[in-house]
Write an enzyme that holds these catalytic residues in place. Structure first.
Site, mmCIF file in Angstrom:
data_model
loop_
_atom_site.group_PDB
_atom_site.id
_atom_site.type_symbol
_atom_site.label_atom_id
_atom_site.label_comp_id
_atom_site.label_asym_id
_atom_site.label_seq_id
_atom_site.Cartn_x
_atom_site.Cartn_y
_atom_site.Cartn_z
ATOM 1 N N ASP A 1 -4.670 -13.620 27.476
ATOM 2 C CA ASP A 1 -4.553 -14.223 26.139
ATOM 3 C C ASP A 1 -5.386 -15.501 26.091
ATOM 4 O OD1 ASP A 1 -2.545 -12.298 25.382
ATOM 5 O OD2 ASP A 1 -1.074 -13.462 26.492
ATOM 6 N N ASP B 1 3.324 -4.424 19.479
ATOM 7 C CA ASP B 1 4.003 -5.629 19.962
ATOM 8 C C ASP B 1 5.465 -5.482 19.564
ATOM 9 O OD1 ASP B 1 1.534 -6.529 20.706
ATOM 10 O OD2 ASP B 1 1.407 -8.139 19.228
HETATM 11 O O1 1PR Z 1 3.437 -12.757 29.862
HETATM 12 O O2 1PR Z 1 3.632 -10.728 31.281
HETATM 13 O O3 1PR Z 1 5.509 -11.409 29.831
HETATM 14 O O4 1PR Z 1 3.421 -10.479 28.865
HETATM 15 C C1 1PR Z 1 3.621 -10.777 27.504
HETATM 16 C C2 1PR Z 1 2.694 -9.886 26.720
HETATM 17 O O5 1PR Z 1 2.984 -10.075 25.341
HETATM 18 C C3 1PR Z 1 1.239 -10.220 26.933
HETATM 19 O O6 1PR Z 1 0.511 -9.014 27.033
HETATM 20 C C4 1PR Z 1 0.823 -10.970 25.650
HETATM 21 O O7 1PR Z 1 -0.503 -10.637 25.287
HETATM 22 C C5 1PR Z 1 1.802 -10.404 24.631
HETATM 23 N N1 1PR Z 1 2.182 -11.388 23.590
HETATM 24 C C6 1PR Z 1 2.952 -12.465 23.778
HETATM 25 N N2 1PR Z 1 3.150 -13.075 22.592
HETATM 26 C C7 1PR Z 1 2.491 -12.385 21.662
HETATM 27 C C8 1PR Z 1 2.459 -12.682 20.229
HETATM 28 O O8 1PR Z 1 1.793 -11.998 19.447
HETATM 29 N N3 1PR Z 1 3.164 -13.719 19.794
HETATM 30 N N4 1PR Z 1 1.122 -10.439 21.670
HETATM 31 C C9 1PR Z 1 1.874 -11.331 22.289
HETATM 32 C C10 1PR Z 1 -0.118 -10.204 22.009
HETATM 33 C C11 1PR Z 1 -1.963 -9.318 21.085
HETATM 34 C C12 1PR Z 1 -2.243 -7.891 21.049
HETATM 35 C C13 1PR Z 1 -2.476 -7.449 19.637
HETATM 36 C C14 1PR Z 1 -3.965 -7.516 19.473
HETATM 37 C C15 1PR Z 1 -4.498 -6.672 18.376
HETATM 38 N N5 1PR Z 1 -0.585 -9.523 20.942
HETATM 39 O O9 1PR Z 1 -1.252 -7.180 21.627
HETATM 40 O O10 1PR Z 1 -1.911 -6.213 19.551
HETATM 41 O O11 1PR Z 1 -4.350 -8.869 19.271
HETATM 42 O O12 1PR Z 1 -4.066 -7.126 17.156
HETATM 43 P P1 1PR Z 1 -4.927 -6.891 15.831
HETATM 44 O O13 1PR Z 1 -5.608 -5.560 15.985
HETATM 45 O O14 1PR Z 1 -3.914 -6.830 14.749
HETATM 46 O O15 1PR Z 1 -5.870 -8.033 15.707
HETATM 47 P P2 1PR Z 1 4.023 -11.401 30.008
#
Ligand code: 1PR
Length: 523
Positions: free
Chosen positions: A358, A195
């Site tokens: 999500d 991320d």
């Molecule tokens: O909406 O097309 O611009 O895409 C935004 C992207 O950013 C989406 O894929 C969304 O999932 C991601 N995203 C947005 N905000 C966050 C955040 O964390 N605040 N991250 C975010 C999503 C989830 C996974 C993470 C897993 C594994 N993060 O990417 O890597 O949950 O984590 P873990 O193994 O530590 O539990 P758009």
């Protein structure tokens, strides 16, 4: 082929190949050698190999019992079709990365095709041609440039072979015997996810949230900084990650498309990381600061040119499915042909379009006896009852019930569409894979939300990557065995070096799940 025809290059290419000079075609570069393809029936291929290309069957099963997903995506094994000395030059018995929905089906009655077949691969009950070789022609259905050290070795052998070896005429050869135990599906993929966002000092960092909150709990509540994106992706490549995903979790709104910092990250990573790269975040219609409009297809194209293999679409996918369902409810044509998913899939193929979901659990009030009758019928396919749940936390869920609601903008805004509607909707729009996160499990280390993963996996016939909550190696075994997903992703445990990637693969191997064997890269 359309584009080669339009630019007047089809005939010169045929003349070049017929002149006996070396040709190496990768994926559609191999498929172009054939006569026609179901992918675009009105466009003629180069017609060098007398056979046609069809779509994978979707109906059969793979050995582990799950339904066969299409596209065929992942690391597959090959078997040589012929026993002959010079045939050994190009391919070694390794696993290579495949990503395709169309294939040249193998049929033992087809005598015209047989002399061109170099290797075969199996997917479900189908055997297909995974490489061709005859005289100056060589082609692989898989991607050597994305197949880690095995693919780099192959490219090296090709580039360093003598001209005579590259155009060798086949000598005496005999058809190789059918092998026993040819795998029926690609290996289970392990994806390392980064991320990425800019921190308060303006540096691009890899961060990691707990339930999507990426700021430290204490002090100045800085954005957590777990390293530099390119360096970390290189580390995961060398540790054996089968894929790397970069998610741009905040959009860098003030940059023109060509100056997007993430483009530079992808460009640098693609120079040294030879496994598939996915880039997500901000893949949508945008406007540059000078007012220039950029379509989602243009944004995606910029990332593909920089070296990405797949783009991942989050928030826009939810909006696209909502609009599709509204049109359908009004009796209008559901597909507009205008959404990012549709235009990118049309231009680059479904296999290049991932949808990142999500979802959040929404618990239902089960205290009234008629709760189930009053549960909205539109979300019924998404309802899970705690008594039937399979997640590790299921013992605490007895008597409860919940469904999974989709969110946009990184979990900040909930929408009415549920995770089953979304998954099935994006498959109809042409997405080729689902990256299934869980806002509740993200960063908790409690294990994957198996109920969520199983629900989505059973709802679609495209590959699914389980994400969020991995805490230990056995969590991966559990998600593969109980849900049959093709891939599992983790972030926090890898970034914090709590669980090395190799330990995950070791666990899967011990649990008799097939994984890619990696050796140190030659570059
Ligand atoms: O909406 O097309 O611009 O895409 C935004 C992207 O950013 C989406 O894929 C969304 O999932 C991601 N995203 C947005 N905000 C966050 C955040 O964390 N605040 N991250 C975010 C999503 C989830 C996974 C993470 C897993 C594994 N993060 O990417 O890597 O949950 O984590 P873990 O193994 O530590 O539990 P758009």
């Amino acid at each position: 082929m359309k584009s080669l025809q339009k630019s007047g290059l089809r005939q010169p290419l045929i003349d070049y190949i017929r002149s006996g000079k070396p040709y190496f075609g990768i994926c559609i570069g191999m498929q172009a050698l054939f006569e026609t393809s179901a992918e675009s029936p009105d466009d003629k291929g180069l017609g060098i190999i007398p056979a046609s290309i069809g779509h994978f069957e979707r109906t059969d099963q793979i050995a582990s019992g799950g339904r066969k997903s299409v596209p065929h995506m992942g690391w597959g094994s090959i078997r040589k079709a012929w026993q002959a000395k010079e045939q050994e030059l190009m391919l070694h018995d390794e696993q290579y990365y495949f990503v395709h929905s169309y294939r040249v089906s193998y049929n033992d009655k087809d005598e015209a095709l047989a002399p061109f077949i170099h290797t075969l691969t199996r997917y479900g009950s189908e055997q297909f041609v995974s490489s061709v070789r005859r005289g100056n022609i060589f082609g692989t259905q898989f991607h050597p440039e994305k197949s880690g050290s095995a693919g780099l070795d192959l490219l090296k052998r090709w580039l360093e072979a003598t001209p005579e070896a590259l155009v060798a005429k086949p000598s005496e050869q005999t058809w190789a015997p059918e092998p026993y135990n040819m795998p029926t599906a690609p290996t289970r993929r392990i994806v390392a996810c980064l991320d990425v966002r800019s921190n308060d000092q303006g540096d691009l960092v890899v961060t990691k949230g707990d339930q999507y909150d990426v700021r430290e709990a204490e002090g100045a509540k800085d954005v957590r900084n777990l390293g530099k994106p390119v360096e970390l992706s290189q580390r995961y490549y060398h540790e054996g990650a089968d894929e790397v995903a970069f998610l741009n979790i905040t959009s860098f709104r003030n940059s023109a498309l060509q100056d997007q910092p993430m483009l530079e990250v992808v460009r640098s990573a693609a120079e040294t990381v030879f496994v598939p790269l996915t880039i997500g975040g901000g893949i949508k219609d945008t406007v540059d600061p000078d007012g220039t409009k950029r379509s989602a297809l243009e944004v995606a194209s910029a990332y593909f040119r920089a070296g990405a293999d797949k783009v991942s679409i989050g928030s826009e996918a939810v909006i696209a499915v909502e609009e599709m369902l509204q049109r359908e409810a009004k009796g209008e044509t559901p597909l507009s042909g205008q959404t990012g998913i549709e235009t990118i899939a049309e231009g680059y193929g479904s296999q290049a379009v991932v949808v990142s979901i999500d979802p959040k659990r929404v618990y239902v009030d089960t205290s009234k006896p008629d709760w189930e009758a009053s549960f909205p019928s539109s979300h019924r396919a998404c309802l899970i009852k705690g008594d039937e749940a399979i997640s590790a936390t299921a013992k605490n869920e007895q008597g409860k019930a919940w469904w999974y609601q989709c969110t946009i903008r990184g979990g900040r805004e909930v929408r009415d569409v549920d995770v089953v509607q979304l998954a099935q909707g994006v498959e109809r729009l042409g997405a080729g894979e689902i990256l299934l996160n869980s806002v509740d499990r993200d960063g908790t280390g409690l294990g994957f939300d198996l109920d969520l993963v199983r629900l989505v996996k059973q709802a679609v016939s495209i590959p699914v990557i389980a994400s969020s909550g991995a805490g230990k190696p056995s969590d991966f075994t559990e998600v593969f065995e109980k849900t049959n997903v093709e891939a599992a992703l983790a972030a926090g445990i890898f970034h914090r070096k709590e669980v090395p990637l190799e330990a995950v693969k070791e666990q899967l191997r011990n649990d008799r799940l097939s994984v890619r064997t990696t050796k140190l890269s030659i570059v």
